[in-house]
Write an enzyme that holds these catalytic residues in place. Structure first.
Site, short mmCIF file in Angstrom:
data_model
loop_
_atom_site.label_atom_id
_atom_site.label_comp_id
_atom_site.label_asym_id
_atom_site.label_seq_id
_atom_site.Cartn_x
_atom_site.Cartn_y
_atom_site.Cartn_z
N GLU A 51 0.76 -0.98 -0.18
CA GLU A 51 -0.02 0.00 0.01
C GLU A 51 0.89 1.14 -0.10
O GLU A 51 2.12 1.20 0.59
CB GLU A 51 -0.89 0.05 1.39
CG GLU A 51 -2.28 -0.62 1.01
CD GLU A 51 -3.37 0.41 0.81
OE1 GLU A 51 -3.10 1.37 0.08
OE2 GLU A 51 -4.66 0.08 1.30
N ASP A 52 0.39 2.39 -0.58
CA ASP A 52 1.15 3.54 -0.62
C ASP A 52 0.82 4.38 0.77
O ASP A 52 1.77 4.54 1.44
CB ASP A 52 0.73 4.55 -1.61
CG ASP A 52 -0.82 4.49 -1.73
OD1 ASP A 52 -1.45 3.88 -1.16
OD2 ASP A 52 -1.33 5.46 -2.57
N ASP A 112 -4.68 5.16 5.69
CA ASP A 112 -5.50 6.29 6.30
C ASP A 112 -6.54 5.80 7.30
O ASP A 112 -6.32 5.58 8.43
CB ASP A 112 -6.16 7.37 5.08
CG ASP A 112 -6.82 8.46 5.60
OD1 ASP A 112 -6.83 8.79 6.86
OD2 ASP A 112 -7.23 9.27 4.81
N PHE A 133 -3.27 15.96 4.52
CA PHE A 133 -2.88 15.34 3.02
C PHE A 133 -1.81 15.57 2.66
O PHE A 133 -1.16 16.54 2.78
CB PHE A 133 -3.96 16.24 2.26
CG PHE A 133 -4.13 15.37 1.15
CD1 PHE A 133 -5.01 14.43 0.76
CD2 PHE A 133 -3.57 15.99 -0.04
CE1 PHE A 133 -5.08 13.85 -0.42
CE2 PHE A 133 -3.83 15.32 -1.51
CZ PHE A 133 -4.43 14.37 -1.58
N ARG A 176 2.33 12.71 -8.64
CA ARG A 176 2.69 11.44 -8.42
C ARG A 176 4.24 10.98 -8.42
O ARG A 176 5.00 10.36 -8.06
CB ARG A 176 1.71 10.26 -9.17
CG ARG A 176 0.32 10.23 -8.71
CD ARG A 176 -0.19 9.04 -9.50
NE ARG A 176 -1.66 9.07 -9.61
CZ ARG A 176 -2.30 8.42 -8.63
NH1 ARG A 176 -1.76 7.96 -7.41
NH2 ARG A 176 -3.68 8.51 -8.78
P1 IMP Z 1 -8.06 4.60 3.49
O1 IMP Z 1 -9.15 3.57 2.81
O2 IMP Z 1 -8.85 5.60 4.27
O3 IMP Z 1 -7.10 3.79 4.15
O4 IMP Z 1 -7.52 5.38 2.53
C1 IMP Z 1 -6.49 5.04 1.61
C2 IMP Z 1 -6.33 5.51 0.36
O5 IMP Z 1 -6.91 6.79 0.38
C3 IMP Z 1 -4.93 5.26 -0.25
O6 IMP Z 1 -4.53 4.12 -0.90
C4 IMP Z 1 -4.76 6.57 -0.95
O7 IMP Z 1 -5.17 6.40 -2.60
C5 IMP Z 1 -5.97 7.56 -0.48
N1 IMP Z 1 -5.32 8.50 0.26
C6 IMP Z 1 -5.51 8.66 1.99
N2 IMP Z 1 -4.71 9.55 2.14
C7 IMP Z 1 -4.14 10.20 1.41
C8 IMP Z 1 -3.19 11.48 1.19
O8 IMP Z 1 -2.71 12.15 2.40
N3 IMP Z 1 -2.83 11.74 0.10
C9 IMP Z 1 -3.22 11.06 -1.11
N4 IMP Z 1 -3.89 10.10 -1.12
C10 IMP Z 1 -4.57 9.52 0.23
#
Ligand code: IMP
Length: 178
Positions: A102-103, A106, A155, A168
């Site tokens: 995963e990148d 959140d 963010f 990116r």
């Molecule tokens: P989650 O499902 O809330 O954990 O969010 C995960 C996904 O949301 C990541 O794989 C990203 O694509 C996107 N994301 C969450 N936080 C950020 C951020 O700060 N910048 C850019 N993309 C984010």
């Protein structure tokens, strides 16, 4: 380059390219140790994880394959909560050792969805690697095995992560300047 402008927003450098490179090497070393003797399938989560996945995978010395799936939940700079797309599960993952790449984690909604999909596919074992984690936002209890950096609940862009599609290609991670 300490500040960048992307569309209407300003960002400043949070994690340097060198720090990322060093951390990726450490994580690869750890995975190589932990999974010695196993055949592993890395599952990268598109789009954001493509850069981390490529950097990590080139340091992996295990018998391994890599595949990518796509599952996106973000529009703009706040999580919509709704997960929209899920494509690309075309490998047979039965009884395989998986490392999810995963990148950023959140809320963990995306991660939970992925892990559920893997459980349905009767994999042998799942490990999770994420470049970034927002601990203040993470509400799930899925253990994350490899974490690049814990970051504030703000963010970020760069190193694969985007703001409305842009940013990116930045080799460092940048955080939003309010
Ligand atoms: P989650 O499902 O809330 O954990 O969010 C995960 C996904 O949301 C990541 O794989 C990203 O694509 C996107 N994301 C969450 N936080 C950020 C951020 O700060 N910048 C850019 N993309 C984010």
């Amino acid at each position: 380059m300490n500040e960048v402008r992307i569309l209407d927003k300003k960002f400043r450098e949070l994690i340097s390219e060198q720090a990322i490179r060093k951390r990726v090497d450490e994580i690869a070393l750890q995975i190589n140790r932990d999974l010695t003797g196993n055949e592993v399938i890395f599952v990268g989560i598109l789009n954001g994880a493509f850069m981390f996945a490529a950097d990590l995978f080139r340091k992996i010395k295990l018998t391994s394959r890599i595949t990518f799936v796509k599952l996106a939940s973000y529009q703009g700079i706040s999580s919509s909560g709704a997960i929209k797309e899920l494509i690309g599960w075309n490998e047979d993952l039965t009884d395989k050792n998986i490392v999810v790449v995963e990148d950023i984690v959140d809320t963990g909604a995306t991660l939970e969805r992925i892990v559920n999909e893997l459980v349905i596919r009767n994999v042998a074992e799942v490990k999770i690697a994420t470049m970034l984690l927002k601990p203040a936002s993470y509400t799930r209890d899925i253990p994350i095995d490899y974490i690049g950096f814990e970051i504030p609940n703000k963010f970020v862009v760069g190193y694969g992560l985007d703001y409305n599609g842009y940013g990116r290609s930045l080799p460092s991670v940048y955080i939003l300047v309010p």
